[in-house]
Design a protein around this motif. Structure first.
Motif, mmCIF file in Angstrom:
data_model
loop_
_atom_site.group_PDB
_atom_site.id
_atom_site.type_symbol
_atom_site.label_atom_id
_atom_site.label_comp_id
_atom_site.label_asym_id
_atom_site.label_seq_id
_atom_site.Cartn_x
_atom_site.Cartn_y
_atom_site.Cartn_z
ATOM 1 N N ALA A 37 1.345 -1.486 0.145
ATOM 2 C CA ALA A 37 -0.152 0.057 -0.352
ATOM 3 C C ALA A 37 0.926 1.448 0.375
ATOM 4 O O ALA A 37 1.958 1.461 0.977
ATOM 5 C CB ALA A 37 -1.029 -0.286 1.057
ATOM 6 N N ASP A 39 1.389 5.956 -0.666
ATOM 7 C CA ASP A 39 0.423 6.605 -0.393
ATOM 8 C C ASP A 39 -0.175 7.314 -2.371
ATOM 9 O O ASP A 39 1.222 6.905 -3.242
ATOM 10 C CB ASP A 39 0.764 8.075 0.309
ATOM 11 C CG ASP A 39 2.374 7.801 0.024
ATOM 12 O OD1 ASP A 39 2.281 8.941 -1.651
ATOM 13 O OD2 ASP A 39 3.330 7.810 0.977
ATOM 14 N N GLN A 40 -0.834 8.148 -2.139
ATOM 15 C CA GLN A 40 -1.070 8.929 -3.787
ATOM 16 C C GLN A 40 0.283 9.789 -4.308
ATOM 17 O O GLN A 40 0.281 9.216 -5.249
ATOM 18 C CB GLN A 40 -2.376 9.457 -3.106
ATOM 19 C CG GLN A 40 -3.565 8.962 -3.003
ATOM 20 C CD GLN A 40 -4.192 8.183 -3.830
ATOM 21 O OE1 GLN A 40 -4.296 8.329 -5.396
ATOM 22 N NE2 GLN A 40 -3.948 7.220 -3.730
ATOM 23 N N GLU A 41 1.158 10.309 -3.525
ATOM 24 C CA GLU A 41 2.022 11.498 -4.299
ATOM 25 C C GLU A 41 2.586 9.421 -4.554
ATOM 26 O O GLU A 41 3.471 10.455 -5.640
ATOM 27 C CB GLU A 41 3.076 11.983 -3.236
ATOM 28 C CG GLU A 41 4.132 12.497 -3.699
ATOM 29 C CD GLU A 41 4.267 13.547 -1.981
ATOM 30 O OE1 GLU A 41 6.168 13.994 -2.991
ATOM 31 O OE2 GLU A 41 3.863 13.230 -0.977
ATOM 32 N N THR A 42 3.531 8.803 -3.798
ATOM 33 C CA THR A 42 4.297 7.476 -4.598
ATOM 34 C C THR A 42 3.575 7.103 -5.298
ATOM 35 O O THR A 42 4.518 6.848 -6.599
ATOM 36 C CB THR A 42 4.664 6.880 -3.167
ATOM 37 O OG1 THR A 42 5.025 7.502 -2.115
ATOM 38 C CG2 THR A 42 5.835 6.242 -3.576
ATOM 39 N N LEU A 43 2.435 6.869 -5.951
ATOM 40 C CA LEU A 43 2.112 5.962 -6.801
ATOM 41 C C LEU A 43 1.885 7.493 -7.700
ATOM 42 O O LEU A 43 1.997 6.865 -8.835
ATOM 43 C CB LEU A 43 0.191 6.055 -6.336
ATOM 44 C CG LEU A 43 0.129 4.870 -5.714
ATOM 45 C CD1 LEU A 43 -1.368 4.432 -5.312
ATOM 46 C CD2 LEU A 43 0.624 3.353 -6.080
ATOM 47 N N ALA A 44 1.385 8.636 -7.299
ATOM 48 C CA ALA A 44 1.656 9.829 -9.365
ATOM 49 C C ALA A 44 2.931 9.555 -9.413
ATOM 50 O O ALA A 44 2.953 9.293 -10.578
ATOM 51 C CB ALA A 44 1.337 10.639 -8.446
ATOM 52 N N ARG A 45 4.185 9.374 -8.520
ATOM 53 C CA ARG A 45 5.377 9.707 -9.346
ATOM 54 C C ARG A 45 5.237 8.261 -10.502
ATOM 55 O O ARG A 45 6.490 7.943 -10.814
ATOM 56 C CB ARG A 45 6.434 9.589 -7.547
ATOM 57 C CG ARG A 45 6.566 11.117 -6.946
ATOM 58 C CD ARG A 45 7.995 11.063 -6.701
ATOM 59 N NE ARG A 45 8.505 9.515 -5.627
ATOM 60 C CZ ARG A 45 7.584 9.862 -4.492
ATOM 61 N NH1 ARG A 45 7.408 11.014 -3.959
ATOM 62 N NH2 ARG A 45 8.815 8.937 -3.920
ATOM 63 N N GLU A 47 3.808 6.231 -11.510
ATOM 64 C CA GLU A 47 3.170 5.980 -13.115
ATOM 65 C C GLU A 47 4.214 7.345 -14.112
ATOM 66 O O GLU A 47 3.602 6.757 -14.733
ATOM 67 C CB GLU A 47 1.369 7.235 -12.618
ATOM 68 C CG GLU A 47 0.945 6.977 -14.341
ATOM 69 C CD GLU A 47 -0.380 7.294 -13.643
ATOM 70 O OE1 GLU A 47 -1.704 7.470 -14.570
ATOM 71 O OE2 GLU A 47 -1.166 7.732 -12.584
ATOM 72 N N SER A 48 3.900 8.225 -13.323
ATOM 73 C CA SER A 48 5.263 9.487 -14.439
ATOM 74 C C SER A 48 6.264 8.409 -14.927
ATOM 75 O O SER A 48 6.554 8.733 -15.967
ATOM 76 C CB SER A 48 5.114 10.019 -13.855
ATOM 77 O OG SER A 48 6.237 11.124 -14.144
#
Length: 377
Positions: A37, A39-45, A47-48
């Motif tokens: 699991a 956090d959203q910030e890590t997931l965004a990085r 994905e980018s």
């Protein structure tokens, strides 16, 4: 060199490895999902960065021809790709032409090569496809009538001769195998590793071969490993850090003809000294040595041998010993926890290689044959 048999002192983390050997897959997934699991910030990085990597790969896909294009067309998701991968490795091990010809006849005749013709923009891939169609039809011409393009291919076979066609295909398979095998000897592999295409990468040299079936086999592999370690060390003299230079992978099943849990005491007396001797040679020449992963049934004894060598007094200050961990085993996270604990206890780094795992089919089949309650992978 005299080494006392190593006595394993079980820790909670070592017991945890054994406890999840055949754990229900759903329970394993639940634990992994919780640990994964983010956090959203890590997931965004993630994905980018993934998006950027995919874009680069797609750009390079059309920029490179040759073998890259070939592997893209005949990937491992197709029957033909699997056939070619098997042939490429097998032909490197077959010493006589008759056996190689029979292998080609058996494998290439089964592929639907026509469906790949014209798919690639690479002329090399399309030319190779023609050759595969040619050889694929070679063993069928006497028993069935081939229409259209097959008739033309048959005429080519008749005019060129079967030996010439098979020689071309064998050479193509050797070229393909060259992508995955650096060389037939450690000297050839080291020479190739210094070419511009590979010079910026670190390597862990592995020795193709099967497990030792006799003591003579084990002695042969032991000397071959010693030779390879010295050769790698001579190619990279006086390194200050074993993590900064190429190293070697060692299979324990190649160093002892009875590498199995039932021979635990014998392995402690006979295999541990052999691995210790190789490790000391690697330490002396300044390279790292990693114990390769094998079938799941050999994991417990592998960990015993690794711990015995890692904690030996002769290697107490050397950070170059490592272990490959197969991520597809249900025990993988617990192995890593145990290795971390071992490293912290002895205040020393160790090399850890996390790999996908290479025995999935055989692990499933063996578990089914033995009637186990679940699978280890």
């Amino acid at each position: 060199m005299i080494i006392q048999p190593h006595r394993i002192v079980r820790s909670e983390k070592r017991d945890a490895i054994q406890a999840v050997y055949l754990r229900d897959e759903s329970r394993c997934a639940e634990v992994l999902l919780k640990e994964a699991a983010l956090d959203q910030e890590t997931l965004a990085r993630i994905e980018s960065q993934s998006h950027d990597l995919v874009e680069v790969v797609r750009t390079r896909l059309h920029a490179h021809g040759g073998l890259d294009a070939f592997l893209h067309e005949y990937n491992l998701s197709s029957q033909e790709g699997v056939v070619l991968m098997c042939l490429a490795e097998a032909l490197l091990r077959i010493p006589d032409s008759e056996t190689a010809d029979r292998l080609i006849q058996d494998k290439l005749a089964k592929g639907a090569w026509e469906k790949h013709l014209g798919h690639s923009t690479s002329w090399l891939v399309n030319a190779t496809t023609w050759g595969l169609m040619l050889t694929g039809r070679l063993v069928k011409l006497e028993t069935e009538t081939v229409q259209d393009i097959g008739d033309y291919v048959g005429c080519l076979v008749a005019s060129s001769g079967e030996p010439m066609v098979r020689a071309a295909i064998k050479e193509a398979m050797r070229i393909l195998g060259h992508q995955f095998v650096m060389g037939r000897t450690i000297e050839a592999a080291l020479k190739r590793s210094r070419e511009p295409e590979y010079a910026d990468f670190l390597h862990s040299f592995d020795m193709l071969g099967e497990a030792a079936l006799t003591q003579a086999d084990a002695d042969h592999y032991f000397e071959a490993y010693h030779h390879a370690i010295r050769a790698i060390g001579e190619a990279h003299p006086n390194p200050s850090d074993p993590y900064a230079v190429p190293g070697i992978s060692v299979k324990l099943s190649a160093l002892h003809p009875r590498f199995e849990f039932a021979q635990r005491e014998r392995l402690s007396k006979e295999l541990v000294p052999r691995l210790s001797a190789l490790s000391e040679t690697a330490r002396d020449v300044g390279i790292g040595l990693t114990i390769d992963a094998e079938e799941s049934a050999r994991l417990e004894i592998t960990l015993d041998v690794f711990e015995a060598v890692f904690t030996s007094k002769n290697l107490k200050d050397w950070p170059g010993l490592g272990l490959a961990v197969q991520a597809y085993q249900k025990r993988a996270p617990y192995i890593i926890d145990w290795l971390a604990e071992l490293s912290q206890q002895h205040k020393r780094r160790m090399m850890l290689r996390l790999v996908k795992g290479a025995y999935w089919d055989s692990e499933i089949k063996r578990a089914q044959e033995q009637g186990l309650s679940d699978y280890p992978v």
